[in-house]
Write a protein that holds these residues in place. Structure first.
Motif, PDB file in Angstrom:
ATOM      1  N   CYS A  99      49.035  -4.738  -6.571  1.00  0.00           N
ATOM      2  CA  CYS A  99      49.522  -3.867  -5.499  1.00  0.00           C
ATOM      3  C   CYS A  99      48.791  -2.524  -5.511  1.00  0.00           C
ATOM      4  N   CYS A 100      48.637  -1.945  -6.707  1.00  0.00           N
ATOM      5  CA  CYS A 100      47.928  -0.670  -6.814  1.00  0.00           C
ATOM      6  C   CYS A 100      46.469  -0.810  -6.390  1.00  0.00           C
ATOM      7  N   THR A 127      41.586  -9.504  -7.882  1.00  0.00           N
ATOM      8  CA  THR A 127      42.087  -8.289  -8.526  1.00  0.00           C
ATOM      9  C   THR A 127      40.979  -7.575  -9.275  1.00  0.00           C
ATOM     10  N   TYR A 159      46.263  -1.066  -2.603  1.00  0.00           N
ATOM     11  CA  TYR A 159      46.497   0.251  -1.997  1.00  0.00           C
ATOM     12  C   TYR A 159      45.265   1.128  -2.124  1.00  0.00           C
TER      13      TYR A 159
END
Length: 321
Positions: free
Chosen positions: A309-310, A257, A313
């Motif tokens: 998730c962001c 992340t 994407y």
């Protein structure tokens, strides 16, 4: 005229999207920092800043190695297990002195990375499959070595390494910063760094052009293993105990992340070291703000999942642009 206006709007939108993708993590970190200070005036206290540095240093070390791996269009899911293995081994050799124990832990981290890198480079196993199997095996080995129970650590040298400060900054934070400088120099100023990026951009073309693809892939996984092992040693020194059953859990997700939030695309071909540092800081600030305001752990996990998730994407957007 309408067509020109529409085309201009599209260009402006694309430009804004690129700015957010390239510099959004710095803006987000700054905003989150200001929010944290506004909600808690004690956030800037020396004690709290030291706590945040202690907590972010291991994540940053692992994220730096992960950034190199992701730059080659790979992923290393075994880093959390390598942390556990280093934590299990260090107490066994502290009787010979911290340098010996540290060296053995780093060698085991390098060996673990070499196994994963060899599977990726020579047998062409998918990185996620190779490192997933390694994660399971190494975690089991760590628990076997340690007896599957937490053990206290009393070695003064190791506790000093994990808990002392120099010029007001934790020693482990200085080590993480030094590693970030070395990794940044390697990526942007050396032939190895240029080869790494080229391989991540197009592995087949790199192979046909004569680049040592296998050697570079093997090296980045070894480096990832070494940095993860170093993080494991520091975690043991800071916590004064070796607990392979719990230490390093989900660290691979935190590292991925931080790397992706920092602007390194999962599609490879680019490594943003400074962005990785900012990504690690952003993730630490997010956890700190939620924790300090008594947000339940379940909600914290939901927020972190949303961030992941962001980030994924945004990474896909970078890769397809």
């Amino acid at each position: 005229m309408t067509t020109l206006t529409w085309a201009g709007a599209v260009r402006d939108r694309d430009r804004l999207r690129r700015l957010l993708q390239d510099y959004g993590v710095y803006a987000a970190s700054a905003v989150l920092f200001l929010v944290a200070v506004a909600l808690d005036t004690g956030f800037l206290s020396t004690a709290n800043v030291r706590i945040q540095l202690f907590q972010v240093a291991p994540t940053l070390l692992v994220a730096l190695g992960m950034a190199l791996v992701i730059g080659t269009e790979g992923v290393d899911l075994s880093v959390g297990a390598v942390i556990a293995l280093a934590a299990a081994v260090v107490p066994l050799y502290l009787g010979y002195g911290l340098p010996v124990a540290l060296l053995i832990a780093l060698v085991l981290g390098a060996a673990s990375g070499a196994v994963g890198g060899a599977m990726v480079a020579f047998t062409r196993v998918q990185p996620i499959v190779a490192t997933l199997s390694l994660m399971i095996g190494v975690r089991g080995l760590a628990e076997l070595v340690n007896g599957n129970s937490a053990k206290p650590v009393t070695d003064a040298a190791l506790l000093s390494l994990g808990g002392d400060s120099v010029a007001g900054m934790p020693v482990m934070a200085w080590l993480a910063a030094a590693c970030a400088v070395v990794v940044g120099f390697t990526v942007h100023r050396t032939t190895f760094g240029r080869r790494l990026v080229a391989i991540g951009d197009n592995r087949q073309a790199s192979r046909l052009s004569g680049l040592p693809v296998r050697r570079v892939l093997l090296t980045v996984y070894i480096v990832s293993g070494i940095l993860a092992a170093l993080a494991g040693v520091l975690i043991v020194g800071h916590g004064a105990e070796a607990d392979p059953a719990n230490q390093g859990l989900n660290m691979e997700l935190n590292a991925i992340t931080a790397v992706v939030v920092g602007g390194t695309p999962l599609s490879g071909g680019r490594v943003r070291v400074l962005g990785t540092v900012a990504g690690a800081v952003f993730m630490q600030l997010t956890t700190a703000v939620l924790t300090q305001h008594n947000v339940p752990a379940s909600y914290t996990q939901i927020v972190e999942a949303a961030v992941i998730c962001c980030a994924v994407y945004a990474s896909q957007e970078r890769g397809t642009r």
